[in-house]
Design a protein around this motif. Structure first.
Motif, mmCIF file in Angstrom:
data_model
loop_
_atom_site.group_PDB
_atom_site.id
_atom_site.type_symbol
_atom_site.label_atom_id
_atom_site.label_comp_id
_atom_site.label_asym_id
_atom_site.label_seq_id
_atom_site.Cartn_x
_atom_site.Cartn_y
_atom_site.Cartn_z
ATOM 1 N N TRP A 18 0.849 -1.203 0.000
ATOM 2 C CA TRP A 18 0.000 0.000 0.000
ATOM 3 C C TRP A 18 0.875 1.240 0.000
ATOM 4 O O TRP A 18 1.839 1.344 0.773
ATOM 5 N N VAL A 19 0.554 2.187 -0.901
ATOM 6 C CA VAL A 19 1.228 3.490 -0.940
ATOM 7 C C VAL A 19 0.159 4.571 -1.037
ATOM 8 O O VAL A 19 -0.947 4.335 -1.556
ATOM 9 N N PRO A 20 0.433 5.789 -0.568
ATOM 10 C CA PRO A 20 -0.552 6.870 -0.649
ATOM 11 C C PRO A 20 -0.845 7.217 -2.114
ATOM 12 O O PRO A 20 0.038 7.211 -2.971
ATOM 13 N N ASP A 21 -2.117 7.541 -2.385
ATOM 14 C CA ASP A 21 -2.539 7.858 -3.754
ATOM 15 C C ASP A 21 -2.594 9.379 -3.967
ATOM 16 O O ASP A 21 -3.625 9.948 -4.301
ATOM 17 N N VAL A 22 -1.450 10.016 -3.761
ATOM 18 C CA VAL A 22 -1.374 11.476 -3.913
ATOM 19 C C VAL A 22 -1.385 11.837 -5.390
ATOM 20 O O VAL A 22 -0.689 11.212 -6.208
ATOM 21 N N PHE A 23 -2.183 12.859 -5.747
ATOM 22 C CA PHE A 23 -2.207 13.354 -7.118
ATOM 23 C C PHE A 23 -2.123 14.872 -7.114
ATOM 24 O O PHE A 23 -2.249 15.505 -6.051
ATOM 25 N N PHE A 24 -1.911 15.458 -8.295
ATOM 26 C CA PHE A 24 -1.764 16.905 -8.438
ATOM 27 C C PHE A 24 -3.085 17.496 -8.934
ATOM 28 O O PHE A 24 -3.563 17.152 -10.027
ATOM 29 N N VAL A 25 -3.654 18.368 -8.139
ATOM 30 C CA VAL A 25 -4.909 19.019 -8.509
ATOM 31 C C VAL A 25 -4.628 20.036 -9.620
ATOM 32 O O VAL A 25 -3.601 20.715 -9.628
ATOM 33 N N SER A 38 1.956 25.643 2.240
ATOM 34 C CA SER A 38 0.766 25.867 3.052
ATOM 35 C C SER A 38 -0.148 24.657 2.920
ATOM 36 O O SER A 38 0.076 23.773 2.084
ATOM 37 N N SER A 39 -1.177 24.612 3.731
ATOM 38 C CA SER A 39 -2.101 23.484 3.718
ATOM 39 C C SER A 39 -3.520 23.983 3.925
ATOM 40 O O SER A 39 -3.742 25.098 4.391
ATOM 41 N N GLY A 40 -4.481 23.134 3.581
ATOM 42 C CA GLY A 40 -5.884 23.492 3.732
ATOM 43 C C GLY A 40 -6.762 22.274 3.526
ATOM 44 O O GLY A 40 -6.293 21.134 3.500
ATOM 45 N N LEU A 41 -8.043 22.537 3.367
ATOM 46 C CA LEU A 41 -9.020 21.480 3.156
ATOM 47 C C LEU A 41 -9.787 21.747 1.875
ATOM 48 O O LEU A 41 -10.019 22.910 1.501
ATOM 49 N N ALA A 42 -10.171 20.692 1.188
ATOM 50 C CA ALA A 42 -10.982 20.787 -0.027
ATOM 51 C C ALA A 42 -12.232 19.945 0.178
ATOM 52 O O ALA A 42 -12.154 18.822 0.696
ATOM 53 N N PHE A 43 -13.358 20.484 -0.232
ATOM 54 C CA PHE A 43 -14.628 19.787 -0.041
ATOM 55 C C PHE A 43 -15.218 19.375 -1.376
ATOM 56 O O PHE A 43 -15.252 20.158 -2.326
ATOM 57 N N TYR A 44 -15.663 18.114 -1.441
ATOM 58 C CA TYR A 44 -16.381 17.600 -2.601
ATOM 59 C C TYR A 44 -17.745 17.101 -2.108
ATOM 60 O O TYR A 44 -17.827 16.350 -1.125
ATOM 61 N N TYR A 46 -11.155 16.692 2.147
ATOM 62 C CA TYR A 46 -9.841 16.112 1.885
ATOM 63 C C TYR A 46 -8.762 17.103 2.316
ATOM 64 O O TYR A 46 -8.924 18.321 2.156
ATOM 65 N N ASN A 47 -7.660 16.566 2.845
ATOM 66 C CA ASN A 47 -6.494 17.410 3.125
ATOM 67 C C ASN A 47 -5.802 17.778 1.823
ATOM 68 O O ASN A 47 -5.632 16.942 0.944
#
Length: 427
Positions: free
Chosen positions: A99-106, A201-207, A213-214
């Motif tokens: 298992w690896v994190p499924d990080v993608f570029f928005v 920086s960091s934040g939250l995204a809402f779907y 999501y972080n």
């Protein structure tokens, strides 16, 4: 049973696990599930090293960046005994089995993992189950640019990272070392921009369908080099405007000279405006360079209109003078410039001369020249040259229209004031 063991040995489709996989007990766990499934969200730390910014495109409104993306998390299923507490490093073949994190570029348009000479992927596992997963990636992402101050602008772009499948209830994405998690190469440089700052920086995204999501942000500010555009756009526009002012100092009866100068400057300004617009996106608002170029174009255009007014008023004035001096009776009123062109002699502009007077004066001049002695010939020539200079200067001044006189002062003054306000506003 012995029979089953024998059947397994004869089955060629079975692949024996590698020694490293045996040590990590990969076959004993289901790595389709995240670590700690059903419990608290797994923290995944991120740090990024930016290798280069390869391209900034105003037309496509995007940027291309090459970076090292590193993930940190703990998976106790991968822990292994080690007497020397040394980590094990693997290549990309093991990535597909754990298992690896499924990080993608928005907002990314395209991206790829480098694969020369082998795939640039590294996995490092520590005895206690801590994992480091590193990738070398080139990504092209959108950058929402504002060109209202172009080319005196500063653009703020960001590259955003987020988990695709795991929301904040399953995965907590954060910067591993806080503000120091983002590092850059000291030699990063761009042809058209200064890189003013890099920040994390960091934040939250809402779907609406999947939840919160972080999201992590790589922010950078780009300030454009102005010198290139000064040489390619601003300076040529200034020269064309100043060149159009030469028309005010040319004799108002020199129609070909003044008309050709005006048309040349207008066409040159049109070419400059077209060249700048071709390299820019078709935005619906006015850019700073558009303001300067179109006002410069207006100055050049007004210089052509100014001569049209001068020529028209001069024509009306000459018609009135011809009527007063009796053109119908056969008398010709010829000013100083026309007289010089006709007989080569220099006359006062206020004198009214007919053709007979021209011929008589020329004969008198020839007779006097023959009767004069040879020693006095040089003195006569010097005197005529001095008289010529004075008469030509007086003729030029007297043949200027009042509109030309005022234009020599008004046009440069207004253009200087415009430049003062323009550069003061945008800089």
């Amino acid at each position: 049973s012995k029979r089953e063991i024998k059947m397994r040995k004869l089955d060629s489709t079975k692949v024996r696990p590698l020694k490293s996989e045996q040590l990590l007990r990969i076959e004993d766990h289901d790595f389709a599930l995240r670590p700690g499934f059903g419990g608290s969200p797994i923290p995944v730390g991120i740090d990024v090293q930016v290798e280069s910014i390869d391209r900034i495109s105003e037309v496509d409104m995007d940027f291309t960046m090459t970076l090292y993306l590193r993930h940190y998390w703990k998976d106790e299923r991968l822990s292994f005994p080690s007497t020397k507490n040394k980590s094990m490093t693997f290549d990309g073949r093991l990535i597909k089995k754990i298992w690896v994190p499924d990080v993608f570029f928005v907002h990314s348009k395209r991206s790829f993992i480098h694969d020369t000479t082998v795939e640039n992927v590294m996995l490092r596992v520590y005895p206690d189950g801590n994992v480091l997963f590193s990738l070398r990636i080139t990504v092209s992402a959108m950058c929402f640019m504002d060109f209202s101050r172009f080319p005196l602008d500063t653009q703020n772009c960001s590259l955003e990272l987020e988990s695709y499948a795991y929301n904040e209830d399953d995965l907590m994405l954060y910067w591993k070392h806080g503000n120091e998690s983002l590092s850059t190469d000291e030699h990063i440089s761009l042809s058209q921009f200064f890189i003013e700052e890099f920040s994390a920086s960091s934040g939250l995204a809402f779907y609406s369908s999947t939840g919160w999501y972080n999201r992590l942000f790589i922010n950078f500010a780009l300030r454009r080099h102005i010198f290139f555009f000064v040489l390619q756009s601003y300076f040529p526009a200034m020269l064309m405007v100043m060149l159009s002012w030469v028309s005010f100092w040319i004799d108002r009866r020199a129609v070909p000279a003044r008309v050709s100068l005006g048309i040349t400057t207008v066409l040159t300004m049109s070419t400059i405006i077209t060249g700048v617009s071709a390299s820019m996106p078709q935005v619906s608002y006015i850019k700073a360079v558009d303001v300067y170029l179109w006002i410069s174009f207006l100055f050049v255009f007004l210089s052509v209109i100014e001569y049209a007014a001068v020529n028209y008023l001069t024509t009306i004035e000459e018609r009135k003078q011809l009527k007063k001096r009796g053109k119908a009776s056969g008398m010709y009123s010829i000013d100083a410039v026309q007289a010089m062109a006709f007989d080569g002699c220099y006359h006062d502009t206020d004198a009214d001369m007919d053709l007979t007077a021209f011929s008589v004066r020329c004969e008198e001049n020839m007779t006097r020249a023959r009767a004069a002695s040879i020693p006095n010939l040089s003195a006569v020539r010097i005197k005529r040259k001095r008289s010529l200079k004075g008469n030509v200067g007086r003729i030029i001044l007297q043949n200027n229209h009042v509109i030309d006189t005022y234009s020599r002062i008004i046009f440069p003054s207004v253009y200087i004031v415009f430049n003062f306000f323009y550069w003061g506003l945008y800089i």
